[in-house]
Write an enzyme that holds these catalytic residues in place. Structure first.
Site, PDB file in Angstrom:
ATOM      1  N   THR A 158       9.935   0.701   3.358  1.00 38.60           N
ATOM      2  CA  THR A 158       8.895   1.578   2.829  1.00 38.60           C
ATOM      3  C   THR A 158       7.529   1.294   3.397  1.00 38.60           C
ATOM      4  O   THR A 158       7.298   0.219   3.921  1.00 38.60           O
ATOM      5  CB  THR A 158       8.767   1.404   1.324  1.00 38.60           C
ATOM      6  OG1 THR A 158       7.815   2.348   0.851  1.00 38.60           O
ATOM      7  CG2 THR A 158       8.282   0.027   0.969  1.00 38.60           C
ATOM      8  N   GLU A 186      -0.211   9.839  -4.173  1.00 41.21           N
ATOM      9  CA  GLU A 186      -1.345  10.733  -3.914  1.00 41.21           C
ATOM     10  C   GLU A 186      -1.430  11.823  -4.968  1.00 41.21           C
ATOM     11  O   GLU A 186      -0.514  12.618  -5.125  1.00 41.21           O
ATOM     12  CB  GLU A 186      -1.230  11.336  -2.517  1.00 41.21           C
ATOM     13  CG  GLU A 186      -1.651  10.352  -1.447  1.00 41.21           C
ATOM     14  CD  GLU A 186      -1.499  10.879  -0.027  1.00 41.21           C
ATOM     15  OE1 GLU A 186      -2.103  10.281   0.868  1.00 41.21           O
ATOM     16  OE2 GLU A 186      -0.789  11.866   0.156  1.00 41.21           O
ATOM     17  N   LYS A 196       0.845  -1.187   0.000  1.00 43.85           N
ATOM     18  CA  LYS A 196       0.000   0.000   0.000  1.00 43.85           C
ATOM     19  C   LYS A 196       0.888   1.247   0.000  1.00 43.85           C
ATOM     20  O   LYS A 196       2.010   1.210   0.483  1.00 43.85           O
ATOM     21  CB  LYS A 196      -0.977  -0.005   1.182  1.00 43.85           C
ATOM     22  CG  LYS A 196      -0.421   0.025   2.582  1.00 43.85           C
ATOM     23  CD  LYS A 196       0.000   1.352   3.100  1.00 43.85           C
ATOM     24  CE  LYS A 196      -1.148   2.343   3.015  1.00 43.85           C
ATOM     25  NZ  LYS A 196      -0.644   3.685   3.531  1.00 43.85           N
ATOM     26  N   ASN A 249      -3.992  16.133   0.963  1.00 42.77           N
ATOM     27  CA  ASN A 249      -3.211  16.306   2.181  1.00 42.77           C
ATOM     28  C   ASN A 249      -3.535  17.557   2.972  1.00 42.77           C
ATOM     29  O   ASN A 249      -3.064  17.730   4.083  1.00 42.77           O
ATOM     30  CB  ASN A 249      -1.725  16.249   1.849  1.00 42.77           C
ATOM     31  CG  ASN A 249      -1.325  14.835   1.522  1.00 42.77           C
ATOM     32  OD1 ASN A 249      -1.419  13.965   2.373  1.00 42.77           O
ATOM     33  ND2 ASN A 249      -0.948  14.594   0.290  1.00 42.77           N
TER      34      ASN A 249
END
Lengths: 408, 408
Positions: free
Chosen positions: B191, B277, B180, B403
């Site tokens: 990571t 993102e 993910k 964000n």
């Protein structure tokens, strides 16, 4: 020490000008700052391995010339990554400026700065004509300083000027400055473009050492986007025309002068962040209680650099975990279990973590505090007496818009 | 080696499940990966000084346990910066999972991972009920793997799975994985979350060493936003159920296995970047001709991390000066005067700098090349034979939107 109106012409014997020469489509793009008398000088430059031609030129002058006469600055083109032609063009700018000022000066008495797009050769026909015109416009007074301050801007939304007056014994000494931002800002050892003039009497080697100390706490503590530019340059000219007592470290007036000097640089550094590309918020991060100053500065800098922290501030979101996260990957040493974190603004303050333990806080109050245009973060790491402050801005849609199509 | 359908259940003897337990409002948020037989295992973790409780737990297991039985993973809450309660909750998750799998297992046979918002305590009532339900859903087969892959996602827009089959002598060995992203991605040593299962026969110490080498070229070469998370974790379980010959460095099947192993990790690392993102573009930066591999990797990584480079790709703008600038501040050594730079995509390729000299290029062709969803940058620094490749994505309005209000 107190502030006065004005900029680079506030100190005695400095002239300035700024014109629209045609490098940019419409706006002002060429400026001169010239002293009536020869100046001692100092420079601090980007640590980027890729240095623009004018940076290499100015570094050579700092190393080899005893005095200089002035600075020529163009915006709209950085003259960086322009190969051999770039260095030729910089030399031409220096010699054309020297020629325009009078036959007694050589090109090595003129500092050169460029800012703007990277990788495009300068339009030298335009620049050549421009330098001649700009030299004819040289004037004393704050209007002339303002025209120069306007001409060095790129994506800046306002020009950045400051001037102070400080008593050195019986003599009033002046320090004036101007700077430009506002993207590719993550200075390391120097910054974007900042120009300071003073009529103080100070030797070249002393001035250079003073500047070296000052940049550590001013320009090196700001970040807009984490990109260290190819052109970062701070230049200081001192022409001695106030005829004040010579300033030497440890001398009777040293602290007065350095306080004023630091104030001017820090003011301009913060102004650059306030005008960061797309910035809607000014963020101050103060780290206290670190084992030493360097640790505190590293922690503070890591927070203002974090994209996630910046985006959270854009949304006025009290997402303090991202602040602790950014401190954690900074490379500096601290114990997360001892950290106390709080937010503050004109609307109040709020502790969100106390000695490593999250505190249940009033989300409405947090939002009210963070919706302000100026926000402070305090982090106490509970280890020692080291302090450091960094300044940054939020990450906005506007930053992406500006930089998604900068060259067009 | 060839790819097959499936994910973490592709290897013999692995079961998985994924459910919506209620940590998130509606979506799946709890997953289990369990092996029928005890597994040797390896882990690689964030270098962030601020480590989430489950990271500390897993590091302890890697140091102290010989084998494990499975992994419990929740999304929606990172259990990071949650103080002492955070570690208690992690232990509870491990012991509840062990209990649900059968009385013969201790909590130290269960690895734990959490991902989501930082600084909020886990809702342990919900998690407790969830683990019981999730254990009942454990199944073999690719559907079960897909449910688990879905349950570990946060802002990911698609789940990330891969499986391969490789012949080790006469035995077919399987490696499957899931991962993910998709923000706070700038791994350093490990990571985000990535889980690999295999039925290969491989000792714990050998597996750990192999994983250490693999992360350097896979996860450590990607960046979404430059923020190294508090929870980054890669876990590998090997249950030996294929009964293949034991894999040892330098042994007859070592290269076949490591090639497949690297492929799986690199595939997942790249998938995380593809789903960064707000990402609209996948950017590959390949640096060749560096003095060594480490230099090449440092240069490539600095380019994919630069906000200005990322924003230029968002605007499909061939602003190559920003690429050279990012190489320049990377800290790695090279001579800017020797660099050759080009862009490439499915629509063609274009040299923009040749041995340090800018090339006049066709802006229309540049735009056509850069408008593609997958773009490559080639930089040859003309010094040696070191090569390195990094992967990143563009910086978009959508990144800022996601964000700016992640917690809401």
């Amino acid at each position: 020490m107190h502030t006065i109106e004005g900029g680079v012409t506030a100190a005695k014997g400095f002239l300035a000008s700024g014109i629209a020469s045609g490098i940019k489509k419409r706006k002002k793009d060429l400026a001169l700052v010239v002293s009536l008398q020869e100046c001692t000088f100092a420079g601090s430059f980007t640590t980027n391995l890729v240095k623009a031609a004018p940076v290499l030129w100015d570094q050579k002058l700092v190393a080899e010339s005893k005095t200089v006469k002035g600075i020529v600055i163009n915006s709209g083109n950085a003259n960086a990554c322009t190969g051999k032609q770039g260095m030729e063009d910089t030399k031409t700018m220096a010699s054309l400026t020297a020629l325009a000022l009078g036959k007694s000066f050589g090109s090595e008495s003129i500092l050169v700065c460029s800012t703007g797009v990277i990788g495009v050769p300068l339009p030298m026909d335009t620049v050549t004509k421009g330098i001649g015109l700009c030299a004819k416009e040289l004037k004393e007074g704050k209007e002339a300083a303002s025209l120069a301050a306007e001409a060095i801007c790129t994506t800046d939304t306002f020009s950045k000027e400051i001037a102070v007056e400080v008593a050195i014994g019986d003599t009033m000494v002046h320090i004036g400055g101007m700077a430009k931002g506002s993207g590719m800002i993550h200075p390391n050892m120097a910054t974007m473009l900042s120009f300071i003039t003073t009529d103080a009497v100070i030797e070249k080697s002393v001035l250079q050492q003073l500047l070296g100390n000052t940049v550590v706490d001013s320009y090196n503590m700001i970040s807009v986007d984490g990109d260290t530019s190819t052109n970062d340059t701070v230049l200081v000219l001192a022409n001695g025309m106030s005829q004040c007592p010579s300033l030497v470290p440890g001398g009777p007036y040293w602290d007065d002068f350095t306080q004023a000097f630091d104030y001017v640089h820090t003011y301009l550094a913060k102004a650059i962040v306030r005008d960061g590309e797309g910035a809607g918020k000014f963020i101050e991060v103060q780290v206290n209680g670190a084992r030493d100053k360097k640790t505190a500065q590293t922690l503070a800098r890591s927070v203002v650099k974090s994209n996630l922290v910046k985006a959270a501030f854009f949304g006025s979101d009290a997402n303090w975990g991202r602040i602790l996260c950014a401190m954690g990957y900074s490379g500096a040493s601290f114990d997360p279990a001892c950290v106390t974190l709080s937010f503050a603004s004109a609307k109040g303050s709020l502790v969100v973590v106390k000695e490593g333990q999250p505190i249940v806080f009033d989300e409405k109050l947090a939002k009210t505090i963070l919706l302000e245009k100026e926000v402070q973060v305090f982090a106490n790491v509970g280890e020692g007496s080291g302090s450091g402050t960094a300044w940054g801005c939020d990450l906005s849609y506007e930053y992406v818009r500006i930089n998604g199509d900068y060259r067009s």
